[in-house]
Design a protein around this motif. Structure first.
Motif, PDB file in Angstrom:
ATOM      1  N   ARG A  21     -17.189  13.231  22.243  1.00  0.00           N
ATOM      2  CA  ARG A  21     -16.344  12.145  21.734  1.00  0.00           C
ATOM      3  C   ARG A  21     -15.824  12.459  20.347  1.00  0.00           C
ATOM      4  O   ARG A  21     -14.651  12.245  20.047  1.00  0.00           O
ATOM      5  CB  ARG A  21     -17.128  10.827  21.719  1.00  0.00           C
ATOM      6  CG  ARG A  21     -17.168  10.114  23.039  1.00  0.00           C
ATOM      7  CD  ARG A  21     -17.766   8.728  22.906  1.00  0.00           C
ATOM      8  NE  ARG A  21     -19.212   8.776  22.752  1.00  0.00           N
ATOM      9  CZ  ARG A  21     -20.063   8.700  23.765  1.00  0.00           C
ATOM     10  NH1 ARG A  21     -19.619   8.560  24.992  1.00  0.00           N
ATOM     11  NH2 ARG A  21     -21.363   8.750  23.563  1.00  0.00           N
ATOM     12  N   GLY A  22     -16.729  12.964  19.503  1.00  0.00           N
ATOM     13  CA  GLY A  22     -16.344  13.360  18.156  1.00  0.00           C
ATOM     14  C   GLY A  22     -15.502  12.312  17.458  1.00  0.00           C
ATOM     15  O   GLY A  22     -15.747  11.113  17.536  1.00  0.00           O
ATOM     16  N   SER A  26     -13.286   7.665  17.735  1.00  0.00           N
ATOM     17  CA  SER A  26     -13.750   6.784  16.660  1.00  0.00           C
ATOM     18  C   SER A  26     -12.846   5.571  16.598  1.00  0.00           C
ATOM     19  O   SER A  26     -11.657   5.626  16.940  1.00  0.00           O
ATOM     20  CB  SER A  26     -13.747   7.519  15.314  1.00  0.00           C
ATOM     21  OG  SER A  26     -12.413   7.714  14.858  1.00  0.00           O
ATOM     22  N   GLY A  27     -13.394   4.438  16.169  1.00  0.00           N
ATOM     23  CA  GLY A  27     -12.605   3.218  16.088  1.00  0.00           C
ATOM     24  C   GLY A  27     -11.390   3.367  15.210  1.00  0.00           C
ATOM     25  O   GLY A  27     -10.294   2.890  15.544  1.00  0.00           O
ATOM     26  N   THR A  68      -7.782   8.760  26.512  1.00  0.00           N
ATOM     27  CA  THR A  68      -8.532   9.803  25.798  1.00  0.00           C
ATOM     28  C   THR A  68      -9.855  10.091  26.490  1.00  0.00           C
ATOM     29  O   THR A  68     -10.280  11.251  26.599  1.00  0.00           O
ATOM     30  CB  THR A  68      -8.781   9.379  24.339  1.00  0.00           C
ATOM     31  OG1 THR A  68      -7.542   9.013  23.736  1.00  0.00           O
ATOM     32  CG2 THR A  68      -9.420  10.505  23.544  1.00  0.00           C
ATOM     33  N   GLU A  69     -10.508   9.042  26.958  1.00  0.00           N
ATOM     34  CA  GLU A  69     -11.775   9.210  27.669  1.00  0.00           C
ATOM     35  C   GLU A  69     -11.590  10.101  28.890  1.00  0.00           C
ATOM     36  O   GLU A  69     -12.391  11.016  29.145  1.00  0.00           O
ATOM     37  CB  GLU A  69     -12.308   7.842  28.085  1.00  0.00           C
ATOM     38  CG  GLU A  69     -13.606   7.885  28.869  1.00  0.00           C
ATOM     39  CD  GLU A  69     -13.988   6.520  29.391  1.00  0.00           C
ATOM     40  OE1 GLU A  69     -13.596   6.190  30.531  1.00  0.00           O
ATOM     41  OE2 GLU A  69     -14.675   5.774  28.670  1.00  0.00           O
ATOM     42  N   ARG A  70     -10.535   9.833  29.653  1.00  0.00           N
ATOM     43  CA  ARG A  70     -10.270  10.640  30.851  1.00  0.00           C
ATOM     44  C   ARG A  70     -10.034  12.101  30.483  1.00  0.00           C
ATOM     45  O   ARG A  70     -10.558  13.015  31.138  1.00  0.00           O
ATOM     46  CB  ARG A  70      -9.057  10.077  31.600  1.00  0.00           C
ATOM     47  CG  ARG A  70      -8.776  10.802  32.925  1.00  0.00           C
ATOM     48  CD  ARG A  70      -7.576  10.248  33.647  1.00  0.00           C
ATOM     49  NE  ARG A  70      -6.342  10.459  32.881  1.00  0.00           N
ATOM     50  CZ  ARG A  70      -5.676   9.503  32.264  1.00  0.00           C
ATOM     51  NH1 ARG A  70      -6.105   8.262  32.296  1.00  0.00           N
ATOM     52  NH2 ARG A  70      -4.560   9.771  31.593  1.00  0.00           N
ATOM     53  N   ALA A 134     -19.070   5.011  29.689  1.00  0.00           N
ATOM     54  CA  ALA A 134     -18.980   3.605  30.084  1.00  0.00           C
ATOM     55  C   ALA A 134     -19.757   2.721  29.121  1.00  0.00           C
ATOM     56  O   ALA A 134     -19.303   1.634  28.747  1.00  0.00           O
ATOM     57  CB  ALA A 134     -19.507   3.432  31.504  1.00  0.00           C
ATOM     58  N   GLN A 135     -20.927   3.177  28.694  1.00  0.00           N
ATOM     59  CA  GLN A 135     -21.724   2.410  27.741  1.00  0.00           C
ATOM     60  C   GLN A 135     -21.027   2.329  26.393  1.00  0.00           C
ATOM     61  O   GLN A 135     -21.002   1.282  25.740  1.00  0.00           O
ATOM     62  CB  GLN A 135     -23.110   3.049  27.573  1.00  0.00           C
ATOM     63  CG  GLN A 135     -24.041   2.271  26.663  1.00  0.00           C
ATOM     64  CD  GLN A 135     -24.302   0.858  27.143  1.00  0.00           C
ATOM     65  OE1 GLN A 135     -24.429   0.618  28.348  1.00  0.00           O
ATOM     66  NE2 GLN A 135     -24.363  -0.081  26.231  1.00  0.00           N
ATOM     67  N   SER A 136     -20.439   3.426  25.962  1.00  0.00           N
ATOM     68  CA  SER A 136     -19.710   3.443  24.698  1.00  0.00           C
ATOM     69  C   SER A 136     -18.518   2.506  24.742  1.00  0.00           C
ATOM     70  O   SER A 136     -18.186   1.849  23.757  1.00  0.00           O
ATOM     71  CB  SER A 136     -19.240   4.870  24.401  1.00  0.00           C
ATOM     72  OG  SER A 136     -18.453   4.906  23.234  1.00  0.00           O
ATOM     73  N   ARG A 137     -17.874   2.423  25.894  1.00  0.00           N
ATOM     74  CA  ARG A 137     -16.713   1.547  26.067  1.00  0.00           C
ATOM     75  C   ARG A 137     -17.092   0.094  25.843  1.00  0.00           C
ATOM     76  O   ARG A 137     -16.324  -0.690  25.300  1.00  0.00           O
ATOM     77  CB  ARG A 137     -16.161   1.738  27.482  1.00  0.00           C
ATOM     78  CG  ARG A 137     -14.758   1.216  27.700  1.00  0.00           C
ATOM     79  CD  ARG A 137     -14.380   1.367  29.174  1.00  0.00           C
ATOM     80  NE  ARG A 137     -14.649   2.710  29.672  1.00  0.00           N
ATOM     81  CZ  ARG A 137     -15.147   2.975  30.875  1.00  0.00           C
ATOM     82  NH1 ARG A 137     -15.452   1.988  31.703  1.00  0.00           N
ATOM     83  NH2 ARG A 137     -15.344   4.222  31.258  1.00  0.00           N
ATOM     84  N   LYS A 138     -18.300  -0.289  26.248  1.00  0.00           N
ATOM     85  CA  LYS A 138     -18.740  -1.677  26.108  1.00  0.00           C
ATOM     86  C   LYS A 138     -19.034  -2.041  24.656  1.00  0.00           C
ATOM     87  O   LYS A 138     -18.878  -3.188  24.260  1.00  0.00           O
ATOM     88  CB  LYS A 138     -20.010  -1.906  26.942  1.00  0.00           C
ATOM     89  CG  LYS A 138     -19.805  -1.809  28.444  1.00  0.00           C
ATOM     90  CD  LYS A 138     -21.125  -1.966  29.166  1.00  0.00           C
ATOM     91  CE  LYS A 138     -20.969  -1.816  30.671  1.00  0.00           C
ATOM     92  NZ  LYS A 138     -22.269  -1.919  31.372  1.00  0.00           N
ATOM     93  N   THR A 139     -19.468  -1.066  23.862  1.00  0.00           N
ATOM     94  CA  THR A 139     -19.940  -1.377  22.520  1.00  0.00           C
ATOM     95  C   THR A 139     -18.904  -1.164  21.430  1.00  0.00           C
ATOM     96  O   THR A 139     -19.098  -1.580  20.296  1.00  0.00           O
ATOM     97  CB  THR A 139     -21.171  -0.512  22.179  1.00  0.00           C
ATOM     98  OG1 THR A 139     -20.813   0.871  22.273  1.00  0.00           O
ATOM     99  CG2 THR A 139     -22.308  -0.799  23.134  1.00  0.00           C
TER     100      THR A 139
END
Length: 292
Positions: A21-22, A26-27, A68-70, A134-139
């Motif tokens: 992810r690096g 990032s937000g 980006t995730e894809r 998926a977990q990162s997407r939720k938080t």
């Protein structure tokens, strides 16, 4: 190699998924991409478009996140193989897996059999990687929304009239106009907390509110209309109102469900009516207070 060994290397704060992810997820990076995209689409922020602007920023960032995730998941193996030896050595089980598959591909003369073998061997890797994303997407959503709120504030002329992540007794997302003013006369200050959804998190705001010792506070929920149908209930609105908190939501949610509820404000009303009214208290005699 067991699935547990691979899980330990991929998941966690120091896992391969976080390395992958690096900075791209990032937000701040996602928010800046969304802001550039929506500025090109909508131009300058004004009271005529502030609701649409913030909604589009929030929604566009999620779209960019998924794109980006894809890309990251599809390019995960290539990214690992291109990494330096120091990075690869942090994930010995993954390196062993990929090196073994490269060797199998190099020696197997049956492309069909090789393809089947590789796909089966990589299935646990992609399952764990997808689980982590998926977990990162939720938080991620709550914190990144603050970048968009700050962007809107700056575009509307509030730059220098707020501070972010200030610690009072608890940490608040936005403090208007400054900690210096808070220490001099907190009655003239305003606190804004930003959450993606309410769920049980709105109770955290009450803890933040206790630090303000009775001042009115604004809780902004950035969720969509569909999410709000289940999450923003009349009961929650009543509880929030009783705590001297205004709930700030998308205009469509305000108009459709809470049109007569004074304690619920739409984005437009908050940015273009409420903040200008409050600003008079921040800026009068403000020259005697440093905003740091």
């Amino acid at each position: 190699m067991s699935d547990d060994t691979l899980r330990d290397e991929i998941l966690g704060d120091d896992g391969f998924a976080n390395w992958l992810r690096g900075e791209r997820l990032s937000g701040k990076a996602l928010a800046e991409q969304a802001q550039a995209r929506i500025q090109a689409e909508l131009g300058a922020v004004s009271c005529a478009n502030v609701n649409d602007y913030l909604c589009r920023l929030l929604d566009a960032e999620y779209e960019i996140y998924l794109e980006t995730e894809r890309e990251l998941i599809e390019g995960a193996v290539e990214a690992f193989l291109a990494a330096d030896d120091t990075t690869q050595s942090k994930y010995p089980a993954l390196r062993s897996l990929l090196e073994g598959l490269q060797g199998r591909l190099a020696t197997n003369r049956e492309p069909r059999e090789a393809l089947i073998a590789v796909s089966k061997s990589l299935a646990p890797f992609y399952k764990l990687l997808t689980e982590s994303f998926a977990q990162s997407r939720k938080t991620r959503a709550g914190g990144s929304a603050q970048y968009h709120v700050a962007f809107i504030l700056n575009q509307l002329g509030y730059q220098g009239l707020y501070e972010r992540q200030r610690t009072l007794n608890g940490t608040v997302d936005f403090l208007f106009p400054s900690l210096a003013m808070w220490e001099k006369d907190r009655r003239r200050c305003t606190v804004l907390s930003v959450k993606r959804t309410l769920r049980e998190r709105y109770k955290q705001v009450f803890e933040e509110l206790s630090a303000t010792r009775g001042l009115t506070m604004y809780l902004m929920s950035t969720q969509t209309e569909a999410e709000a149908q289940k999450d923003i209930t009349a009961e929650k609105v009543q509880v929030i109102s009783q705590q001297n908190v205004y709930l700030v939501v998308r205009d469509a949610i305000k108009h459709a469900r809470f049109a007569s509820e004074a304690s619920v404000l739409g984005f437009t009303e908050f940015f273009c009516n409420e903040l200008p009214r409050l600003k008079a208290g921040w800026t009068s005699d403000a020259g005697s207070v440093s905003t740091g």
